[in-house]
Each structure stands twice: as C-alpha cells, then as structure tokens.
Motif scaffolding. Structure first.
Motif, PDB file in Angstrom:
ATOM      1  N   ASP A 240       5.888  -0.385   9.909  1.00 58.73           N
ATOM      2  CA  ASP A 240       6.089   0.458  11.091  1.00 58.73           C
ATOM      3  C   ASP A 240       4.818   1.228  11.438  1.00 58.73           C
ATOM      4  O   ASP A 240       4.439   1.341  12.611  1.00 58.73           O
ATOM      5  N   TYR A 241       4.176   1.742  10.411  1.00 54.63           N
ATOM      6  CA  TYR A 241       2.951   2.526  10.623  1.00 54.63           C
ATOM      7  C   TYR A 241       1.850   1.654  11.225  1.00 54.63           C
ATOM      8  O   TYR A 241       1.151   2.062  12.170  1.00 54.63           O
ATOM      9  N   MET A 242       1.703   0.427  10.699  1.00 54.28           N
ATOM     10  CA  MET A 242       0.664  -0.462  11.217  1.00 54.28           C
ATOM     11  C   MET A 242       0.973  -0.911  12.639  1.00 54.28           C
ATOM     12  O   MET A 242       0.065  -1.081  13.457  1.00 54.28           O
ATOM     13  N   ARG A 243       2.254  -1.120  12.953  1.00 51.20           N
ATOM     14  CA  ARG A 243       2.607  -1.471  14.335  1.00 51.20           C
ATOM     15  C   ARG A 243       2.258  -0.336  15.286  1.00 51.20           C
ATOM     16  O   ARG A 243       1.767  -0.549  16.392  1.00 51.20           O
ATOM     17  N   GLU A 244       2.541   0.901  14.856  1.00 49.77           N
ATOM     18  CA  GLU A 244       2.247   2.067  15.693  1.00 49.77           C
ATOM     19  C   GLU A 244       0.742   2.223  15.928  1.00 49.77           C
ATOM     20  O   GLU A 244       0.320   2.753  16.952  1.00 49.77           O
ATOM     21  N   HIS A 245      -0.054   1.768  14.947  1.00 51.26           N
ATOM     22  CA  HIS A 245      -1.510   1.956  15.021  1.00 51.26           C
ATOM     23  C   HIS A 245      -2.241   0.621  15.144  1.00 51.26           C
ATOM     24  O   HIS A 245      -3.395   0.511  14.740  1.00 51.26           O
ATOM     25  N   ILE A 246      -1.593  -0.355  15.735  1.00 48.53           N
ATOM     26  CA  ILE A 246      -2.166  -1.701  15.768  1.00 48.53           C
ATOM     27  C   ILE A 246      -3.462  -1.754  16.557  1.00 48.53           C
ATOM     28  O   ILE A 246      -4.334  -2.584  16.287  1.00 48.53           O
ATOM     29  N   ALA A 247      -3.642  -0.868  17.517  1.00 48.38           N
ATOM     30  CA  ALA A 247      -4.871  -0.859  18.316  1.00 48.38           C
ATOM     31  C   ALA A 247      -5.950   0.036  17.707  1.00 48.38           C
ATOM     32  O   ALA A 247      -7.064   0.095  18.222  1.00 48.38           O
ATOM     33  N   ASP A 248      -5.626   0.713  16.615  1.00 51.27           N
ATOM     34  CA  ASP A 248      -6.573   1.628  15.972  1.00 51.27           C
ATOM     35  C   ASP A 248      -7.276   0.943  14.806  1.00 51.27           C
ATOM     36  O   ASP A 248      -6.771  -0.030  14.242  1.00 51.27           O
ATOM     37  N   ALA A 249      -8.422   1.492  14.439  1.00 48.82           N
ATOM     38  CA  ALA A 249      -9.162   0.957  13.293  1.00 48.82           C
ATOM     39  C   ALA A 249      -8.613   1.565  12.010  1.00 48.82           C
ATOM     40  O   ALA A 249      -9.305   2.256  11.267  1.00 48.82           O
ATOM     41  N   VAL A 250      -7.339   1.321  11.747  1.00 46.27           N
ATOM     42  CA  VAL A 250      -6.693   1.897  10.571  1.00 46.27           C
ATOM     43  C   VAL A 250      -7.011   1.041   9.349  1.00 46.27           C
ATOM     44  O   VAL A 250      -7.010  -0.185   9.415  1.00 46.27           O
ATOM     45  N   SER A 251      -7.330   1.671   8.232  1.00 47.16           N
ATOM     46  CA  SER A 251      -7.620   0.949   7.002  1.00 47.16           C
ATOM     47  C   SER A 251      -6.362   0.821   6.164  1.00 47.16           C
ATOM     48  O   SER A 251      -5.416   1.603   6.306  1.00 47.16           O
ATOM     49  N   LEU A 252      -6.338  -0.152   5.271  1.00 43.26           N
ATOM     50  CA  LEU A 252      -5.196  -0.306   4.376  1.00 43.26           C
ATOM     51  C   LEU A 252      -5.091   0.883   3.432  1.00 43.26           C
ATOM     52  O   LEU A 252      -3.998   1.230   2.984  1.00 43.26           O
ATOM     53  N   GLY A 253      -6.224   1.516   3.140  1.00 44.80           N
ATOM     54  CA  GLY A 253      -6.182   2.732   2.340  1.00 44.80           C
ATOM     55  C   GLY A 253      -5.399   3.835   3.038  1.00 44.80           C
ATOM     56  O   GLY A 253      -4.622   4.553   2.414  1.00 44.80           O
ATOM     57  N   GLN A 254      -5.602   3.957   4.348  1.00 42.02           N
ATOM     58  CA  GLN A 254      -4.847   4.934   5.129  1.00 42.02           C
ATOM     59  C   GLN A 254      -3.358   4.606   5.129  1.00 42.02           C
ATOM     60  O   GLN A 254      -2.517   5.494   5.015  1.00 42.02           O
ATOM     61  N   VAL A 255      -3.035   3.327   5.264  1.00 44.96           N
ATOM     62  CA  VAL A 255      -1.640   2.911   5.268  1.00 44.96           C
ATOM     63  C   VAL A 255      -0.986   3.249   3.942  1.00 44.96           C
ATOM     64  O   VAL A 255       0.115   3.808   3.891  1.00 44.96           O
ATOM     65  N   ALA A 256      -1.672   2.897   2.851  1.00 40.33           N
ATOM     66  CA  ALA A 256      -1.124   3.179   1.520  1.00 40.33           C
ATOM     67  C   ALA A 256      -0.941   4.681   1.314  1.00 40.33           C
ATOM     68  O   ALA A 256       0.085   5.135   0.788  1.00 40.33           O
ATOM     69  N   ARG A 257      -1.921   5.453   1.744  1.00 34.82           N
ATOM     70  CA  ARG A 257      -1.837   6.909   1.571  1.00 34.82           C
ATOM     71  C   ARG A 257      -0.688   7.483   2.390  1.00 34.82           C
ATOM     72  O   ARG A 257       0.027   8.381   1.929  1.00 34.82           O
ATOM     73  N   HIS A 258      -0.489   6.968   3.600  1.00 33.01           N
ATOM     74  CA  HIS A 258       0.621   7.425   4.447  1.00 33.01           C
ATOM     75  C   HIS A 258       1.967   7.181   3.759  1.00 33.01           C
ATOM     76  O   HIS A 258       2.902   7.981   3.919  1.00 33.01           O
ATOM     77  N   CYS A 259       2.046   6.088   2.996  1.00 33.87           N
ATOM     78  CA  CYS A 259       3.307   5.736   2.324  1.00 33.87           C
ATOM     79  C   CYS A 259       3.395   6.285   0.902  1.00 33.87           C
ATOM     80  O   CYS A 259       4.382   6.026   0.195  1.00 33.87           O
ATOM     81  N   GLY A 260       2.361   7.018   0.463  1.00 33.59           N
ATOM     82  CA  GLY A 260       2.372   7.574  -0.893  1.00 33.59           C
ATOM     83  C   GLY A 260       2.206   6.521  -1.967  1.00 33.59           C
ATOM     84  O   GLY A 260       2.775   6.634  -3.060  1.00 33.59           O
ATOM     85  N   LEU A 261       1.407   5.477  -1.685  1.00 32.66           N
ATOM     86  CA  LEU A 261       1.236   4.353  -2.603  1.00 32.66           C
ATOM     87  C   LEU A 261      -0.241   4.135  -2.921  1.00 32.66           C
ATOM     88  O   LEU A 261      -1.123   4.600  -2.209  1.00 32.66           O
ATOM     89  N   SER A 262      -0.506   3.400  -4.005  1.00 35.74           N
ATOM     90  CA  SER A 262      -1.840   2.871  -4.226  1.00 35.74           C
ATOM     91  C   SER A 262      -1.980   1.606  -3.383  1.00 35.74           C
ATOM     92  O   SER A 262      -0.979   0.982  -2.997  1.00 35.74           O
ATOM     93  N   LEU A 263      -3.204   1.211  -3.113  1.00 37.51           N
ATOM     94  CA  LEU A 263      -3.419   0.015  -2.313  1.00 37.51           C
ATOM     95  C   LEU A 263      -2.868  -1.220  -3.016  1.00 37.51           C
ATOM     96  O   LEU A 263      -2.259  -2.088  -2.391  1.00 37.51           O
ATOM     97  N   ARG A 264      -3.070  -1.316  -4.326  1.00 44.73           N
ATOM     98  CA  ARG A 264      -2.566  -2.465  -5.073  1.00 44.73           C
ATOM     99  C   ARG A 264      -1.045  -2.551  -5.008  1.00 44.73           C
ATOM    100  O   ARG A 264      -0.472  -3.629  -4.909  1.00 44.73           O
ATOM    101  N   SER A 265      -0.379  -1.400  -5.082  1.00 48.74           N
ATOM    102  CA  SER A 265       1.083  -1.381  -5.006  1.00 48.74           C
ATOM    103  C   SER A 265       1.565  -1.862  -3.644  1.00 48.74           C
ATOM    104  O   SER A 265       2.531  -2.622  -3.530  1.00 48.74           O
ATOM    105  N   LEU A 266       0.870  -1.431  -2.604  1.00 54.14           N
ATOM    106  CA  LEU A 266       1.205  -1.888  -1.249  1.00 54.14           C
ATOM    107  C   LEU A 266       1.028  -3.398  -1.128  1.00 54.14           C
ATOM    108  O   LEU A 266       1.889  -4.091  -0.576  1.00 54.14           O
ATOM    109  N   GLN A 267      -0.067  -3.908  -1.652  1.00 58.79           N
ATOM    110  CA  GLN A 267      -0.327  -5.341  -1.587  1.00 58.79           C
ATOM    111  C   GLN A 267       0.738  -6.134  -2.339  1.00 58.79           C
ATOM    112  O   GLN A 267       1.216  -7.174  -1.857  1.00 58.79           O
ATOM    113  N   ALA A 268       1.118  -5.652  -3.521  1.00 53.53           N
ATOM    114  CA  ALA A 268       2.129  -6.348  -4.316  1.00 53.53           C
ATOM    115  C   ALA A 268       3.483  -6.354  -3.605  1.00 53.53           C
ATOM    116  O   ALA A 268       4.218  -7.345  -3.654  1.00 53.53           O
ATOM    117  N   GLY A 269       3.831  -5.237  -2.942  1.00 56.11           N
ATOM    118  CA  GLY A 269       5.098  -5.167  -2.211  1.00 56.11           C
ATOM    119  C   GLY A 269       5.139  -6.146  -1.046  1.00 56.11           C
ATOM    120  O   GLY A 269       6.159  -6.800  -0.804  1.00 56.11           O
TER     121      GLY A 269
END
Length: 332
Positions: free
Chosen positions: A232-261
């Motif tokens: 949902d977060y990435m869809r909302e920011h699809i036109a922005d230069a959002v990093s996966l680190g930002q996405v993971a931080r928004h969800c309270g996760l590590s990047l590796r945990s996000l990738q595994a999910g």
C-alpha cells in the motif's frame, strides 16, 4: 568490473568535466582536496614530476571522479569528522593502499573502499588512473541503520579490498554516469537521492563490513499484514523516489525481513514488484495522454526509472512493444 569502469571512465573523460590539469603541487593538492578529501601529497623520487588531471561529475548527493597524478606520489588523507567513503575503481596502472592495518595492491579489476575513520596512505605509480566514487559518511551510516531497522547510526567499517560485485551494482554506476547526460533527470533531485541509496544499500550487502552478520541475520520473513502495508505504501508513493529502506522503516521492519516476506507471499522481491507497478503506471499514462502532451523520458523519470535504457528494455519485455510505439498508438 573492468568493462563498467571503462564505460564510466569514457563518460568522465569529456572536457566539460575537467576541473584540474596542473603540474603545480600546491594547485593539485588544493583542487583534489576540495573535490575529494583534504590530504598531503609528496612526490617520490628526485626527478618526479606531476601531470595531474581530475574530472569531476556531481550527481545529486554523490560524485564520480576520474583522477590520475601522472607521477609517482604518496597521498596521506586527513582524518575528519565530516569525512567520506571513497570507492576506487582502477582503470590502469598500480598502487598500494594502506588503511589502518589493512594493505591492498590496487590494479584494474581490484578496487578498494576506504572510510574516514582510520589512518590512510596511498603509494601511487605515475601510470595509475582511477575512477573514484565519493559517498557521504553519515549517509552511509544512516543507510546501514535503516537496513537493520535501527534508530541510531554508527560507524561502518568495510574491508579494504573490494569483492567482485554483481552486475546490478555496475548498472547503478553506469546509470549514475548516464544521468549526467539528461537534463530531465537533474530536474528530479529525489531520483538522484534514490540512486545514491541503491548504491549504498547494495554496497552494504555485497562488501564485507562490521554489520555483515546482522544484515545477513535480519532475514526473518515479515508477517503478511506487513507485506500488504508495504504494498500500500509503495502504491501511494509510486511516483516518488522512495527507497526500500524507507518502505521497511515505515513498516517497522528490516530490509531483509521485508524481502523475505515478499518472496514468501508473492514469489518475488519488493524491488521487482515495485518495478512492475511502475511499468504498469508508465503504460497507463502513455495510453491515456493527449497527443503531444508527454514525452516517454519524462514519464519514465516521473515514475521512478533513472536507467532509461534498462527501462525501455523492461517495458518491451513486459508489454511486447516499445514505449514510443504505445505513445504513437494513442496519437494515431
């Protein structure tokens, strides 16, 4: 590494990027200190002469540089709280780098990365020609903390000698050089910040450092609810230069945990999923735009694509035709 280094070196050899061409020791020290890092420079040998050339290409928060001294020299950079990381990619010649207790012989295909924390000495021969990627120290530390979901940033100590990097990292550096050719890209500073984050994150995951263990260990799969939150977060920011680190931080996760999910629930990585969403967005914009109202390059940049050649290839792979053809269909 050699092919990519030659590509970047060619881009930086343009006369408009030349900021220093001098045989004067003081002038060379002043110019290189300003663009790279403050340092002392000494000639080796009584008859040694300088013929220094420095090309400088600023790309948002990072810079790519091509430097050769044209003489046998010893360089001793200063330590500074506001220091930076320098990634050296040799083009030709040889040198010996000492960083703390580590020593590396530097030749084409065998690069290095040095930080701002330890004593550093370079013994360089007159034929040594190098590409230098300059990364801000604090941005590297923050990126590492983001990867691990930590609130506090601390020093990152990389191994001196670079390991062989995947083609993805080389593509990022090629993209950095290529972006300088497009004025449209410079009008989107968030894109350049995103590029920097990708370079740093891939460096943290590929090059051994004092956080390699925790980065590798932080791979427990995120709960499905958090995966949906990330989508949902990435869809909302699809036109922005959002990093996966930002996405993971928004969800309270590590990047590796996000990738595994994502891998568990969707069978793909978050970066590939986001790329597919962005391709769909570009396709939809091109189909719905009024004749003459948009350019493919502008739409691609606005939707998060900064490597335009790669974008075109992936667009055709996904939709079976070039983006320009899709836009032309709308006009016909």
């Amino acid at each position: 590494m050699a092919v990519s280094t030659s590509f970047i070196a060619g881009r930086l050899f343009d006369a408009k990027h030349l900021v220093l061409a001098s045989s004067d020791l003081d002038e060379v020290v002043e110019g290189c200190s300003r663009m790279l890092r403050p340092h002392d420079l000494a000639m080796r040998g009584r008859r040694a002469k300088l013929a220094a050339r420095l090309h400088h290409l600023p790309i948002g928060p990072i810079s790519l540089n091509r430097l050769r001294y044209g003489g046998d020299v010893t360089v001793v950079p200063e330590l500074s709280e506001e220091g930076n990381f320098l990634v050296t990619l040799p083009v030709r010649g040889s040198a010996q780098f000492r960083y703390g207790s580590a020593v590396a012989e530097v030749t084409p295909g065998h690069g290095t990365i040095v930080g701002p924390y330890r004593e550093f000495r370079l013994d360089i021969d007159g034929a040594f020609d190098q590409i230098l990627l300059r990364l801000d120290r604090r941005r590297v530390e923050v990126a590492c903390a983001n990867l691990l979901g930590l609130d506090k940033a601390t020093p990152v100590h990389f191994d001196l000698a670079l390991r062989g990097f995947p083609a993805f990292w080389h593509k990022l550096l090629e993209a950095a050089a290529s972006l300088s050719m497009f004025s449209e890209a410079l009008a989107h500073p968030k894109m350049l910040v995103r590029l920097e984050e990708l370079i740093i994150e891939s460096l943290l995951m590929a090059q051994p450092n004092n956080f390699s263990g925790p980065i590798a260990a932080a791979n427990g799969a995120a709960p499905s609810a958090q995966v949906r939150k990330a989508m949902d977060y990435m869809r909302e920011h699809i036109a922005d230069a959002v990093s996966l680190g930002q996405v993971a931080r928004h969800c309270g996760l590590s990047l590796r945990s996000l990738q595994a999910g994502f891998q568990r629930d969707l069978g793909t990585s978050p970066s590939r999923w986001l790329r597919a969403q962005r391709l769909d967005r570009v396709h939809a914009i091109l189909l719905s735009s009024e004749p003459g109202s948009v350019a493919v390059t502008d739409v691609a940049l606005q939707c998060g694509f900064f490597h335009l050649g790669d974008f075109s290839a992936r667009f055709k792979q996904r939709f079976g035709e070039k983006p320009s053809v899709v836009l032309a269909k709308r006009r016909s």
